[in-house]
Enzyme design. Structure first.
Site, short mmCIF file in Angstrom:
data_model
loop_
_atom_site.label_atom_id
_atom_site.label_comp_id
_atom_site.label_asym_id
_atom_site.label_seq_id
_atom_site.Cartn_x
_atom_site.Cartn_y
_atom_site.Cartn_z
N TYR A 56 123.72 7.69 -6.77
CA TYR A 56 123.99 7.15 -7.69
C TYR A 56 123.38 5.78 -8.72
CZ TYR A 56 128.19 9.60 -6.13
OH TYR A 56 129.28 10.41 -5.59
N GLU A 57 123.15 5.48 -9.79
CA GLU A 57 122.15 4.15 -9.82
C GLU A 57 122.60 2.80 -9.43
OE1 GLU A 57 121.58 4.01 -14.29
OE2 GLU A 57 123.40 5.14 -13.87
N THR A 58 124.04 3.07 -8.66
CA THR A 58 124.25 1.57 -8.61
C THR A 58 123.10 0.97 -7.31
OG1 THR A 58 126.61 1.90 -8.59
CG2 THR A 58 126.31 0.38 -7.33
N GLY A 59 123.06 2.63 -6.90
CA GLY A 59 122.03 2.21 -5.11
C GLY A 59 122.83 3.17 -4.24
N ASN B 104 118.32 1.67 -18.14
CA ASN B 104 118.48 1.32 -16.58
C ASN B 104 117.23 0.58 -15.65
OD1 ASN B 104 121.34 0.14 -17.35
ND2 ASN B 104 121.95 2.00 -15.82
#
Lengths: 278, 322
Positions: A56-59, B104
Protein backbone atom coordinates in the site's frame (compact mmCIF):
# COMPACT_ATOMS: atom_id res chain seq x y z
CA UNK A 1 -10.76 -23.92 -9.99
CA UNK A 2 -12.51 -25.64 -12.88
CA UNK A 3 -13.56 -28.57 -10.67
CA UNK A 4 -15.53 -26.16 -8.50
CA UNK A 5 -19.13 -25.20 -8.97
CA UNK A 6 -19.87 -21.79 -10.43
CA UNK A 7 -22.14 -19.51 -8.49
CA UNK A 8 -25.54 -18.74 -9.93
CA UNK A 9 -26.53 -15.76 -7.88
CA UNK A 10 -23.87 -13.05 -8.05
CA UNK A 11 -23.74 -9.33 -8.74
CA UNK A 12 -21.66 -7.31 -11.20
CA UNK A 13 -19.24 -6.01 -8.51
CA UNK A 14 -18.73 -9.61 -7.36
CA UNK A 15 -18.00 -10.74 -10.92
CA UNK A 16 -15.47 -7.91 -11.33
CA UNK A 17 -13.80 -8.67 -8.01
CA UNK A 18 -13.37 -12.28 -9.12
CA UNK A 19 -11.95 -11.10 -12.45
CA UNK A 20 -9.45 -8.89 -10.57
CA UNK A 21 -8.49 -11.78 -8.30
CA UNK A 22 -7.83 -14.10 -11.27
CA UNK A 23 -5.24 -11.67 -12.64
CA UNK A 24 -3.06 -12.22 -9.55
CA UNK A 25 -0.70 -15.20 -9.55
CA UNK A 26 0.61 -16.88 -6.46
CA UNK A 27 3.72 -15.25 -5.01
CA UNK A 28 3.24 -11.90 -6.73
CA UNK A 29 3.65 -8.50 -5.11
CA UNK A 30 0.57 -6.38 -5.70
CA UNK A 31 0.02 -2.64 -5.28
CA UNK A 32 -3.58 -1.67 -4.72
CA UNK A 33 -5.67 1.43 -4.36
CA UNK A 34 -9.20 1.94 -3.11
CA UNK A 35 -12.27 -0.14 -3.93
CA UNK A 36 -12.99 -3.34 -5.83
CA UNK A 37 -9.34 -4.28 -6.63
CA UNK A 38 -8.61 -4.35 -2.90
CA UNK A 39 -11.28 -6.98 -2.43
CA UNK A 40 -9.99 -8.79 -5.52
CA UNK A 41 -6.48 -8.96 -4.08
CA UNK A 42 -7.78 -10.17 -0.71
CA UNK A 43 -9.87 -12.80 -2.48
CA UNK A 44 -6.84 -14.00 -4.48
CA UNK A 45 -4.83 -14.33 -1.29
CA UNK A 46 -7.52 -16.43 0.35
CA UNK A 47 -7.93 -18.71 -2.66
CA UNK A 48 -5.39 -19.45 -5.40
CA UNK A 49 -2.62 -17.00 -4.42
CA UNK A 50 -1.94 -17.46 -0.69
CA UNK A 51 1.66 -16.31 -1.12
CA UNK A 52 0.82 -13.06 -2.86
CA UNK A 53 1.83 -9.94 -0.92
CA UNK A 54 -0.01 -6.66 -0.88
CA UNK A 55 1.71 -3.29 -0.81
CA UNK A 56 0.00 0.00 0.00
CA UNK A 57 1.43 3.40 -0.91
CA UNK A 58 0.87 4.57 2.64
CA UNK A 59 3.95 2.48 3.45
CA UNK A 60 2.64 -0.91 4.61
CA UNK A 61 3.71 -4.16 3.03
CA UNK A 62 2.32 -7.63 3.65
CA UNK A 63 -0.09 -6.52 6.34
CA UNK A 64 -2.45 -8.74 8.34
CA UNK A 65 -5.64 -6.73 8.49
CA UNK A 66 -8.36 -7.90 10.84
CA UNK A 67 -10.97 -6.01 8.82
CA UNK A 68 -11.33 -5.19 5.14
CA UNK A 69 -9.50 -1.90 4.68
CA UNK A 70 -11.77 0.68 3.11
CA UNK A 71 -8.69 2.57 2.00
CA UNK A 72 -4.92 2.33 1.61
CA UNK A 73 -4.53 4.58 4.65
CA UNK A 74 -6.41 2.29 7.04
CA UNK A 75 -4.52 2.18 10.37
CA UNK A 76 -5.31 -1.54 10.59
CA UNK A 77 -2.75 -2.13 7.79
CA UNK A 78 0.07 -1.51 10.26
CA UNK A 79 -0.31 -3.88 13.26
CA UNK A 80 1.26 -7.24 12.35
CA UNK A 81 2.47 -6.04 8.95
CA UNK A 82 5.86 -7.25 7.75
CA UNK A 83 6.89 -3.69 6.96
CA UNK A 84 5.55 -0.25 7.89
CA UNK A 85 7.34 2.61 6.21
CA UNK A 86 6.30 5.53 4.08
CA UNK A 87 5.23 6.36 0.55
CA UNK A 88 8.76 6.78 -0.82
CA UNK A 89 9.72 3.33 0.51
CA UNK A 90 6.99 1.67 -1.50
CA UNK A 91 7.33 3.92 -4.56
CA UNK A 92 11.10 4.13 -4.81
CA UNK A 93 12.46 0.99 -3.16
CA UNK A 94 9.80 -1.43 -4.38
CA UNK A 95 8.02 0.04 -7.40
CA UNK A 96 10.70 2.10 -9.17
CA UNK A 97 13.19 -0.74 -8.68
CA UNK A 98 10.85 -3.10 -10.51
CA UNK A 99 9.81 -5.33 -7.62
CA UNK A 100 6.05 -4.87 -8.05
CA UNK A 101 4.35 -7.39 -10.32
CA UNK A 102 0.83 -6.06 -10.44
CA UNK A 103 -0.62 -2.59 -9.95
CA UNK A 104 -4.35 -1.81 -10.07
CA UNK A 105 -5.44 1.52 -11.51
CA UNK A 106 -8.79 3.13 -12.19
CA UNK A 107 -9.80 6.02 -14.38
CA UNK A 108 -12.57 8.11 -15.87
CA UNK A 109 -11.38 7.66 -19.49
CA UNK A 110 -9.31 5.07 -21.31
CA UNK A 111 -8.17 5.00 -24.94
CA UNK A 112 -7.38 2.06 -27.19
CA UNK A 113 -3.73 1.93 -26.06
CA UNK A 114 -4.67 1.83 -22.39
CA UNK A 115 -3.73 5.45 -21.63
CA UNK A 116 -5.81 6.55 -18.67
CA UNK A 117 -7.36 9.78 -17.51
CA UNK A 118 -8.32 10.23 -13.86
CA UNK A 119 -7.86 14.01 -13.80
CA UNK A 120 -10.55 15.84 -15.77
CA UNK A 121 -13.13 15.87 -18.56
CA UNK A 122 -12.52 18.75 -20.98
CA UNK A 123 -9.80 21.37 -20.81
CA UNK A 124 -7.40 20.88 -17.91
CA UNK A 125 -7.41 24.60 -17.11
CA UNK A 126 -11.19 24.92 -17.26
CA UNK A 127 -12.50 21.40 -16.81
CA UNK A 128 -16.09 20.33 -17.36
CA UNK A 129 -15.55 17.85 -14.56
CA UNK A 130 -12.54 17.68 -12.28
CA UNK A 131 -11.71 14.24 -10.84
CA UNK A 132 -9.39 13.56 -7.91
CA UNK A 133 -6.23 13.17 -10.03
CA UNK A 134 -3.42 10.66 -10.21
CA UNK A 135 -2.70 9.69 -6.64
CA UNK A 136 -0.30 6.81 -7.09
CA UNK A 137 -1.93 5.61 -10.31
CA UNK A 138 0.58 7.27 -12.64
CA UNK A 139 3.47 5.60 -10.84
CA UNK A 140 1.75 2.19 -10.75
CA UNK A 141 1.11 2.49 -14.50
CA UNK A 142 4.73 3.45 -15.20
CA UNK A 143 6.51 0.82 -13.13
CA UNK A 144 4.29 -2.20 -12.45
CA UNK A 145 5.07 -5.17 -14.68
CA UNK A 146 1.36 -5.58 -15.32
CA UNK A 147 -1.03 -2.77 -14.64
CA UNK A 148 -4.69 -3.69 -14.46
CA UNK A 149 -7.27 -1.10 -15.30
CA UNK A 150 -10.68 -1.24 -13.61
CA UNK A 151 -13.33 0.94 -15.25
CA UNK A 152 -17.00 1.79 -15.33
CA UNK A 153 -17.89 1.08 -18.96
CA UNK A 154 -19.73 3.96 -20.64
CA UNK A 155 -19.28 5.15 -24.19
CA UNK A 156 -17.93 8.54 -23.08
CA UNK A 157 -15.24 6.78 -21.06
CA UNK A 158 -13.83 4.54 -23.84
CA UNK A 159 -12.48 7.28 -26.07
CA UNK A 160 -10.36 7.78 -29.16
CA UNK A 161 -8.17 10.20 -27.23
CA UNK A 162 -8.11 11.01 -23.51
CA UNK A 163 -8.70 14.64 -22.53
CA UNK A 164 -5.70 14.33 -20.20
CA UNK A 165 -3.32 11.39 -19.81
CA UNK A 166 -2.84 10.83 -16.11
CA UNK A 167 -1.37 7.34 -16.38
CA UNK A 168 0.53 6.28 -19.49
CA UNK A 169 -0.48 3.05 -21.17
CA UNK A 170 1.08 2.07 -24.47
CA UNK A 171 1.02 5.73 -25.62
CA UNK A 172 0.65 5.57 -29.43
CA UNK A 173 0.92 1.80 -29.59
CA UNK A 174 3.69 -0.41 -30.90
CA UNK A 175 6.98 0.34 -29.19
CA UNK A 176 6.18 3.99 -28.38
CA UNK A 177 5.88 3.40 -24.63
CA UNK A 178 9.45 2.17 -24.37
CA UNK A 179 10.80 4.77 -26.80
CA UNK A 180 9.45 7.38 -24.37
CA UNK A 181 11.72 5.90 -21.69
CA UNK A 182 9.20 3.89 -19.72
CA UNK A 183 10.64 0.63 -18.34
CA UNK A 184 10.81 -2.42 -20.61
CA UNK A 185 8.54 -5.26 -19.62
CA UNK A 186 5.87 -3.02 -18.10
CA UNK A 187 2.45 -1.85 -19.26
CA UNK A 188 -1.28 -2.46 -19.05
CA UNK A 189 -2.18 -6.15 -19.09
CA UNK A 190 -5.96 -5.95 -19.00
CA UNK A 191 -8.96 -3.69 -18.66
CA UNK A 192 -11.70 -5.05 -16.43
CA UNK A 193 -14.82 -3.02 -17.17
CA UNK A 194 -18.43 -3.28 -16.13
CA UNK A 195 -19.11 -4.93 -19.54
CA UNK A 196 -16.14 -7.17 -20.23
CA UNK A 197 -12.44 -7.94 -19.98
CA UNK A 198 -10.01 -6.53 -22.56
CA UNK A 199 -6.35 -7.24 -23.34
CA UNK A 200 -3.69 -5.69 -25.54
CA UNK A 201 -2.19 -7.05 -28.75
CA UNK A 202 1.46 -8.02 -28.15
CA UNK A 203 2.60 -6.19 -31.33
CA UNK A 204 0.29 -3.24 -31.93
CA UNK A 205 -0.56 -2.82 -28.22
CA UNK A 206 -4.14 -2.09 -29.24
CA UNK A 207 -6.91 -3.11 -26.86
CA UNK A 208 -9.18 -6.00 -27.88
CA UNK A 209 -12.17 -7.67 -26.28
CA UNK A 210 -11.34 -11.00 -24.70
CA UNK A 211 -14.48 -11.79 -22.70
CA UNK A 212 -17.91 -10.24 -22.31
CA UNK A 213 -19.77 -10.39 -19.02
CA UNK A 214 -22.85 -12.65 -18.91
CA UNK A 215 -25.85 -10.97 -20.50
CA UNK A 216 -23.72 -8.39 -22.36
CA UNK A 217 -23.43 -8.85 -26.14
CA UNK A 218 -20.25 -8.23 -28.11
CA UNK A 219 -22.18 -5.79 -30.32
CA UNK A 220 -23.29 -3.73 -27.35
CA UNK A 221 -19.71 -3.52 -26.15
CA UNK A 222 -18.54 -2.40 -29.61
CA UNK A 223 -21.27 0.24 -29.59
CA UNK A 224 -19.98 1.56 -26.28
CA UNK A 225 -16.43 2.09 -27.48
CA UNK A 226 -15.46 5.17 -29.49
CA UNK A 227 -13.19 3.35 -31.93
CA UNK A 228 -13.49 0.24 -34.06
CA UNK A 229 -12.87 -2.26 -31.27
CA UNK A 230 -11.11 -5.46 -32.24
CA UNK A 231 -12.56 -8.66 -30.84
CA UNK A 232 -10.68 -11.84 -30.03
CA UNK A 233 -11.52 -14.63 -32.52
CA UNK A 234 -12.16 -16.82 -29.49
CA UNK A 235 -14.18 -14.26 -27.56
CA UNK A 236 -16.19 -15.91 -24.82
CA UNK A 237 -18.10 -15.17 -21.66
CA UNK A 238 -16.23 -13.90 -18.58
CA UNK A 239 -15.60 -16.77 -16.18
CA UNK A 240 -18.14 -16.70 -13.38
CA UNK A 241 -17.23 -16.61 -9.70
CA UNK A 242 -17.11 -20.02 -8.11
CA UNK A 243 -19.27 -20.64 -5.08
CA UNK A 244 -16.15 -20.51 -2.92
CA UNK A 245 -15.00 -17.21 -4.41
CA UNK A 246 -18.42 -15.71 -3.92
CA UNK A 247 -18.66 -16.86 -0.32
CA UNK A 248 -15.25 -15.38 0.53
CA UNK A 249 -15.97 -12.14 -1.33
CA UNK A 250 -19.12 -11.65 0.73
CA UNK A 251 -17.27 -12.49 3.94
CA UNK A 252 -14.82 -9.70 3.09
CA UNK A 253 -17.58 -7.12 3.00
CA UNK A 254 -20.22 -8.10 5.55
CA UNK A 255 -21.57 -4.55 5.80
CA UNK A 256 -21.97 -4.20 2.04
CA UNK A 257 -19.92 -1.01 1.75
CA UNK A 258 -18.43 -2.17 -1.57
CA UNK A 259 -20.83 -4.87 -2.70
CA UNK A 260 -24.26 -3.52 -1.81
CA UNK A 261 -23.66 0.20 -1.77
CA UNK A 262 -27.27 1.12 -2.53
CA UNK A 263 -28.62 -0.87 0.40
CA UNK A 264 -25.76 0.33 2.62
CA UNK A 265 -26.41 3.97 1.75
CA UNK A 266 -30.11 3.56 2.50
CA UNK A 267 -29.41 2.10 5.93
CA UNK A 268 -26.96 4.87 6.84
CA UNK A 269 -29.29 7.53 5.48
CA UNK A 270 -32.01 6.46 7.88
CA UNK A 271 -29.57 6.86 10.74
CA UNK A 272 -28.29 10.16 9.38
CA UNK A 273 -31.83 11.47 9.36
CA UNK A 274 -32.49 10.46 12.95
CA UNK A 275 -29.24 12.09 14.09
CA UNK A 276 -29.70 15.41 12.37
CA UNK A 277 -27.19 15.07 9.52
CA UNK A 278 -29.80 15.67 6.85
CA UNK B 1 15.25 19.44 31.54
CA UNK B 2 14.08 21.37 28.54
CA UNK B 3 15.99 24.47 27.51
CA UNK B 4 12.88 26.40 26.64
CA UNK B 5 9.40 25.08 26.17
CA UNK B 6 7.98 25.32 22.66
CA UNK B 7 4.52 24.37 23.82
CA UNK B 8 1.78 26.80 22.84
CA UNK B 9 -1.88 26.71 21.84
CA UNK B 10 -2.90 26.11 18.24
CA UNK B 11 -4.31 29.61 18.19
CA UNK B 12 -0.90 31.03 19.15
CA UNK B 13 1.03 28.76 16.77
CA UNK B 14 -1.08 29.57 13.70
CA UNK B 15 -1.25 33.29 14.38
CA UNK B 16 2.48 33.47 15.07
CA UNK B 17 3.76 31.45 12.11
CA UNK B 18 1.11 31.32 9.37
CA UNK B 19 0.65 34.46 7.26
CA UNK B 20 -1.61 35.15 4.29
CA UNK B 21 -0.05 34.18 0.97
CA UNK B 22 2.28 31.55 2.43
CA UNK B 23 2.98 28.08 1.07
CA UNK B 24 1.97 25.42 3.59
CA UNK B 25 2.47 21.69 3.82
CA UNK B 26 -0.26 20.22 6.00
CA UNK B 27 -0.29 16.49 6.65
CA UNK B 28 -3.76 15.71 5.32
CA UNK B 29 -3.75 12.06 4.26
CA UNK B 30 -5.72 10.83 7.34
CA UNK B 31 -2.60 9.31 8.90
CA UNK B 32 -0.92 12.07 10.94
CA UNK B 33 -3.95 14.07 9.83
CA UNK B 34 -3.44 17.66 11.05
CA UNK B 35 -7.14 18.48 11.29
CA UNK B 36 -6.94 20.70 14.36
CA UNK B 37 -4.41 22.97 12.63
CA UNK B 38 -6.49 23.16 9.44
CA UNK B 39 -9.55 24.21 11.43
CA UNK B 40 -7.57 26.89 13.26
CA UNK B 41 -6.33 28.23 9.90
CA UNK B 42 -9.95 28.49 8.77
CA UNK B 43 -10.97 30.12 12.06
CA UNK B 44 -8.28 32.76 11.71
CA UNK B 45 -9.42 33.47 8.14
CA UNK B 46 -6.00 32.95 6.51
CA UNK B 47 -6.06 33.76 2.79
CA UNK B 48 -4.27 33.21 -0.51
CA UNK B 49 -2.45 30.13 0.74
CA UNK B 50 -0.66 27.69 -1.52
CA UNK B 51 -1.35 24.26 -0.04
CA UNK B 52 0.80 21.25 -0.80
CA UNK B 53 0.17 17.59 0.07
CA UNK B 54 0.17 14.39 -2.00
CA UNK B 55 -3.37 13.06 -1.46
CA UNK B 56 -5.30 15.37 0.84
CA UNK B 57 -8.89 14.81 1.90
CA UNK B 58 -11.56 16.66 3.86
CA UNK B 59 -9.36 19.23 5.54
CA UNK B 60 -8.02 20.60 2.26
CA UNK B 61 -11.56 20.54 0.93
CA UNK B 62 -12.73 22.51 3.94
CA UNK B 63 -9.92 25.07 3.65
CA UNK B 64 -10.80 25.50 -0.04
CA UNK B 65 -14.49 25.86 0.79
CA UNK B 66 -13.69 28.40 3.49
CA UNK B 67 -11.72 30.52 1.02
CA UNK B 68 -8.24 30.00 2.50
CA UNK B 69 -6.59 28.49 -0.57
CA UNK B 70 -5.48 30.12 -3.78
CA UNK B 71 -3.26 27.42 -5.19
CA UNK B 72 -2.83 23.71 -4.70
CA UNK B 73 0.11 21.45 -5.43
CA UNK B 74 -1.32 17.95 -5.14
CA UNK B 75 -1.62 14.61 -6.82
CA UNK B 76 -5.12 13.68 -5.68
CA UNK B 77 -7.95 15.30 -3.77
CA UNK B 78 -11.22 13.75 -2.58
CA UNK B 79 -13.02 12.54 0.50
CA UNK B 80 -11.38 9.18 -0.13
CA UNK B 81 -13.65 6.17 -0.51
CA UNK B 82 -16.52 8.18 0.93
CA UNK B 83 -17.09 10.69 -1.81
CA UNK B 84 -15.98 13.48 -4.06
CA UNK B 85 -14.12 16.51 -2.75
CA UNK B 86 -16.88 18.86 -3.78
CA UNK B 87 -15.28 22.13 -2.67
CA UNK B 88 -12.11 21.22 -4.55
CA UNK B 89 -13.98 20.07 -7.62
CA UNK B 90 -16.21 23.14 -7.87
CA UNK B 91 -13.38 25.56 -7.19
CA UNK B 92 -11.28 24.01 -9.98
CA UNK B 93 -14.21 23.83 -12.41
CA UNK B 94 -14.99 27.50 -11.77
CA UNK B 95 -11.29 28.46 -11.98
CA UNK B 96 -11.37 29.85 -8.44
CA UNK B 97 -8.17 28.05 -7.53
CA UNK B 98 -5.17 26.92 -9.54
CA UNK B 99 -3.85 23.38 -9.37
CA UNK B 100 -0.47 21.91 -10.15
CA UNK B 101 -0.76 18.14 -10.55
CA UNK B 102 1.95 15.58 -9.91
CA UNK B 103 1.65 11.90 -9.02
CA UNK B 104 2.01 10.78 -5.40
CA UNK B 105 5.62 9.76 -6.03
CA UNK B 106 6.42 12.93 -7.96
CA UNK B 107 4.92 15.15 -5.31
CA UNK B 108 6.57 13.37 -2.42
CA UNK B 109 9.99 13.55 -4.06
CA UNK B 110 9.40 17.29 -4.54
CA UNK B 111 9.09 17.54 -0.76
CA UNK B 112 11.99 15.13 -0.28
CA UNK B 113 14.25 17.34 -2.40
CA UNK B 114 13.25 20.34 -0.30
CA UNK B 115 13.80 18.41 2.93
CA UNK B 116 17.31 17.44 1.82
CA UNK B 117 18.22 20.92 0.63
CA UNK B 118 18.39 19.80 -3.00
CA UNK B 119 17.15 21.91 -5.92
CA UNK B 120 15.61 18.82 -7.53
CA UNK B 121 15.20 15.09 -7.21
CA UNK B 122 15.60 12.67 -10.14
CA UNK B 123 12.90 10.04 -10.57
CA UNK B 124 11.88 7.73 -13.39
CA UNK B 125 8.14 8.42 -13.51
CA UNK B 126 6.32 11.60 -14.67
CA UNK B 127 6.95 10.49 -18.26
CA UNK B 128 4.63 9.83 -21.18
CA UNK B 129 1.71 11.68 -19.59
CA UNK B 130 0.00 15.05 -19.38
CA UNK B 131 1.44 15.42 -15.87
CA UNK B 132 4.83 16.05 -17.44
CA UNK B 133 3.51 17.89 -20.52
CA UNK B 134 1.17 20.37 -18.86
CA UNK B 135 2.14 22.77 -16.11
CA UNK B 136 0.10 25.45 -14.40
CA UNK B 137 1.51 28.17 -12.16
CA UNK B 138 4.90 26.51 -11.70
CA UNK B 139 5.50 26.79 -15.44
CA UNK B 140 9.02 25.74 -16.44
CA UNK B 141 9.81 25.10 -12.79
CA UNK B 142 7.45 22.14 -12.42
CA UNK B 143 9.77 19.46 -13.74
CA UNK B 144 12.22 18.76 -16.53
CA UNK B 145 13.34 15.73 -18.48
CA UNK B 146 17.03 15.18 -19.05
CA UNK B 147 19.17 12.48 -20.51
CA UNK B 148 21.09 10.84 -17.68
CA UNK B 149 24.75 11.92 -18.06
CA UNK B 150 25.88 8.42 -17.03
CA UNK B 151 23.46 5.99 -18.66
CA UNK B 152 21.72 8.09 -21.31
CA UNK B 153 18.29 7.09 -20.07
CA UNK B 154 15.48 9.63 -19.81
CA UNK B 155 15.23 10.95 -16.28
CA UNK B 156 12.71 13.36 -14.74
CA UNK B 157 13.92 16.11 -12.43
CA UNK B 158 11.28 17.22 -9.96
CA UNK B 159 11.94 20.71 -8.61
CA UNK B 160 12.26 20.85 -4.84
CA UNK B 161 10.08 22.92 -2.55
CA UNK B 162 10.43 24.37 0.93
CA UNK B 163 7.02 25.33 2.28
CA UNK B 164 7.06 28.36 4.58
CA UNK B 165 5.38 26.27 7.26
CA UNK B 166 4.85 22.51 7.58
CA UNK B 167 2.29 21.12 9.99
CA UNK B 168 1.94 17.55 11.22
CA UNK B 169 -0.04 15.75 13.90
CA UNK B 170 2.05 13.18 15.80
CA UNK B 171 1.81 10.80 18.72
CA UNK B 172 4.14 12.64 21.07
CA UNK B 173 6.81 15.23 21.67
CA UNK B 174 8.75 16.67 24.57
CA UNK B 175 8.83 20.34 25.50
CA UNK B 176 11.78 20.98 23.18
CA UNK B 177 9.88 19.70 20.16
CA UNK B 178 11.60 16.37 19.67
CA UNK B 179 8.69 14.78 17.84
CA UNK B 180 7.98 11.08 17.51
CA UNK B 181 5.63 9.23 15.23
CA UNK B 182 5.05 5.64 14.20
CA UNK B 183 2.88 3.68 11.79
CA UNK B 184 2.80 4.13 8.02
CA UNK B 185 3.12 7.84 7.38
CA UNK B 186 2.57 8.34 3.64
CA UNK B 187 4.30 11.62 2.61
CA UNK B 188 4.38 13.18 6.08
CA UNK B 189 8.09 12.74 6.82
CA UNK B 190 9.31 14.61 3.76
CA UNK B 191 6.45 17.09 3.87
CA UNK B 192 7.25 18.00 7.46
CA UNK B 193 11.01 18.15 7.06
CA UNK B 194 10.76 20.24 3.87
CA UNK B 195 9.21 23.10 5.84
CA UNK B 196 11.16 26.21 6.82
CA UNK B 197 9.15 26.26 10.04
CA UNK B 198 7.58 23.17 11.61
CA UNK B 199 4.47 23.08 13.78
CA UNK B 200 3.65 19.75 15.42
CA UNK B 201 0.46 18.98 17.25
CA UNK B 202 0.69 15.92 19.49
CA UNK B 203 -1.53 13.63 21.50
CA UNK B 204 0.91 13.42 24.41
CA UNK B 205 3.64 15.60 25.79
CA UNK B 206 6.28 13.37 27.32
CA UNK B 207 9.57 13.87 29.11
CA UNK B 208 12.78 13.79 27.11
CA UNK B 209 13.78 10.45 28.62
CA UNK B 210 10.79 8.80 26.93
CA UNK B 211 12.04 10.18 23.60
CA UNK B 212 15.55 8.92 24.31
CA UNK B 213 14.37 5.38 25.04
CA UNK B 214 12.98 5.06 21.47
CA UNK B 215 15.22 7.26 19.32
CA UNK B 216 14.23 5.53 16.09
CA UNK B 217 10.73 6.93 16.40
CA UNK B 218 11.96 10.51 16.28
CA UNK B 219 10.82 12.22 13.08
CA UNK B 220 13.09 15.16 13.77
CA UNK B 221 15.04 16.53 16.70
CA UNK B 222 13.54 19.61 18.26
CA UNK B 223 15.94 22.08 16.65
CA UNK B 224 13.76 21.92 13.53
CA UNK B 225 10.49 22.41 15.38
CA UNK B 226 9.11 25.85 16.18
CA UNK B 227 5.93 24.96 18.02
CA UNK B 228 4.45 22.02 19.87
CA UNK B 229 0.71 22.00 20.43
CA UNK B 230 -0.88 19.57 22.87
CA UNK B 231 -3.95 18.54 20.92
CA UNK B 232 -5.62 15.24 21.89
CA UNK B 233 -7.92 13.95 19.12
CA UNK B 234 -6.08 16.35 16.81
CA UNK B 235 -6.47 14.10 13.75
CA UNK B 236 -10.22 13.47 13.99
CA UNK B 237 -11.98 12.37 11.76
CA UNK B 238 -8.71 10.97 10.41
CA UNK B 239 -6.61 8.67 12.55
CA UNK B 240 -3.41 8.48 14.49
CA UNK B 241 -1.82 5.06 14.91
CA UNK B 242 -2.29 3.65 18.37
CA UNK B 243 -4.34 6.63 19.55
CA UNK B 244 -7.53 6.84 17.58
CA UNK B 245 -9.06 5.11 14.58
CA UNK B 246 -10.53 6.77 11.52
CA UNK B 247 -14.07 7.91 12.29
CA UNK B 248 -15.58 6.28 9.23
CA UNK B 249 -19.07 7.06 10.41
CA UNK B 250 -18.42 10.79 10.72
CA UNK B 251 -16.51 10.88 7.44
CA UNK B 252 -19.25 8.99 5.62
CA UNK B 253 -21.91 11.36 6.96
CA UNK B 254 -19.85 14.41 6.07
CA UNK B 255 -19.03 13.19 2.54
CA UNK B 256 -22.57 12.11 1.72
CA UNK B 257 -24.82 14.54 3.53
CA UNK B 258 -22.80 17.72 4.05
CA UNK B 259 -19.98 18.26 1.58
CA UNK B 260 -22.05 18.56 -1.60
CA UNK B 261 -24.46 21.18 -0.34
CA UNK B 262 -23.35 24.82 -0.01
CA UNK B 263 -25.77 25.58 2.81
CA UNK B 264 -24.96 22.47 4.79
CA UNK B 265 -21.26 22.96 4.29
CA UNK B 266 -21.52 26.48 5.69
CA UNK B 267 -23.56 25.20 8.61
CA UNK B 268 -20.93 22.53 9.24
CA UNK B 269 -18.16 25.14 9.39
CA UNK B 270 -20.30 27.34 11.63
CA UNK B 271 -20.83 24.49 14.03
CA UNK B 272 -17.53 22.59 13.99
CA UNK B 273 -15.00 25.31 13.18
CA UNK B 274 -16.24 28.87 13.78
CA UNK B 275 -18.58 27.82 16.59
CA UNK B 276 -15.81 26.35 18.78
CA UNK B 277 -12.68 27.94 20.19
CA UNK B 278 -10.32 25.06 19.70
CA UNK B 279 -10.01 21.30 19.31
CA UNK B 280 -11.22 20.69 22.85
CA UNK B 281 -14.37 22.60 21.92
CA UNK B 282 -14.73 20.48 18.77
CA UNK B 283 -14.44 17.24 20.73
CA UNK B 284 -16.84 18.50 23.39
CA UNK B 285 -19.33 19.24 20.63
CA UNK B 286 -18.87 15.69 19.32
CA UNK B 287 -19.49 14.21 22.77
CA UNK B 288 -22.50 16.44 23.33
CA UNK B 289 -24.05 15.49 19.98
CA UNK B 290 -23.10 11.88 19.52
CA UNK B 291 -22.09 10.68 22.98
CA UNK B 292 -18.91 9.72 24.75
CA UNK B 293 -19.42 6.07 23.88
CA UNK B 294 -19.21 6.75 20.14
CA UNK B 295 -16.01 8.72 20.62
CA UNK B 296 -14.46 6.02 22.81
CA UNK B 297 -15.20 3.39 20.16
CA UNK B 298 -12.45 5.07 18.15
CA UNK B 299 -9.84 4.13 20.74
CA UNK B 300 -8.03 1.00 19.54
CA UNK B 301 -7.43 -1.80 22.01
CA UNK B 302 -3.77 -1.85 23.04
CA UNK B 303 -1.39 -4.01 21.02
CA UNK B 304 2.15 -3.47 22.23
CA UNK B 305 5.25 -4.39 20.30
CA UNK B 306 7.84 -6.45 22.13
CA UNK B 307 10.55 -4.40 23.82
CA UNK B 308 13.77 -4.42 21.83
CA UNK B 309 17.24 -4.50 23.32
CA UNK B 310 19.31 -1.42 22.62
CA UNK B 311 22.02 -2.55 25.07
CA UNK B 312 24.16 -0.51 27.40
CA UNK B 313 27.83 -0.27 26.58
CA UNK B 314 30.71 -0.37 29.06
CA UNK B 315 33.22 2.45 29.33
CA UNK B 316 36.15 -0.01 29.42
CA UNK B 317 36.15 -1.48 25.90
CA UNK B 318 39.60 -3.11 26.19
CA UNK B 319 38.36 -5.45 28.94
CA UNK B 320 41.64 -5.12 30.85
CA UNK B 321 40.03 -6.71 33.91
CA UNK B 322 39.82 -10.17 32.29
Amino acid sequence: MSDQKYAKDYTLPELMITACAREIRDGERVLIGVGLPLLGAMLAKRTHAPNSKMAYETGSFDSSPSRTPFSVVDPDLVPRAIFAGQLTDIMALFLQRGFIDVGFVGGAQVDKYGNLNSTCFGDYFKPDVRFPGSGGAHDFGVFARRSLIVMVHEKRRFVEKCDYVTTPGYLKGGNSRYEEGLPEGTGPAAVISTRGVFRFSPETKEMYLETHHPGVTVDSIKENVNWDLKVSPIVRETELPTEEQLRITRELDPEGFFLRRGEYNKKIKAQAESMGWL
Amino acid sequence: MAEKSKVMTMKEAISKFVKDGMTLYISAVWANHAAAAAHEIIRQGKKDLTLIESSPGEIFDQMIGAGCAKRLIISWSANEAFGTGYRFRRAVEKCLIEVEDYSNFGLTTKLMAGAMGLPFMPILSQKGSSIDEVSAFLGENKLKHIQCPFTGQKVTLISGINPDVSIIHCQRADLEGNIQTWGSIFSAKWGTLAGKTIIASVEDIVDTDTIRRNPELTLTPGFRVAAVVHEPWGAHPGHLFGYHDDDRWFRYMYANFVADDDGKFKKFLDEWVYGVDDRAGYINNYIKKYGYKRLMRLKPKPFYSDPINYGTYPFDTMHMDI
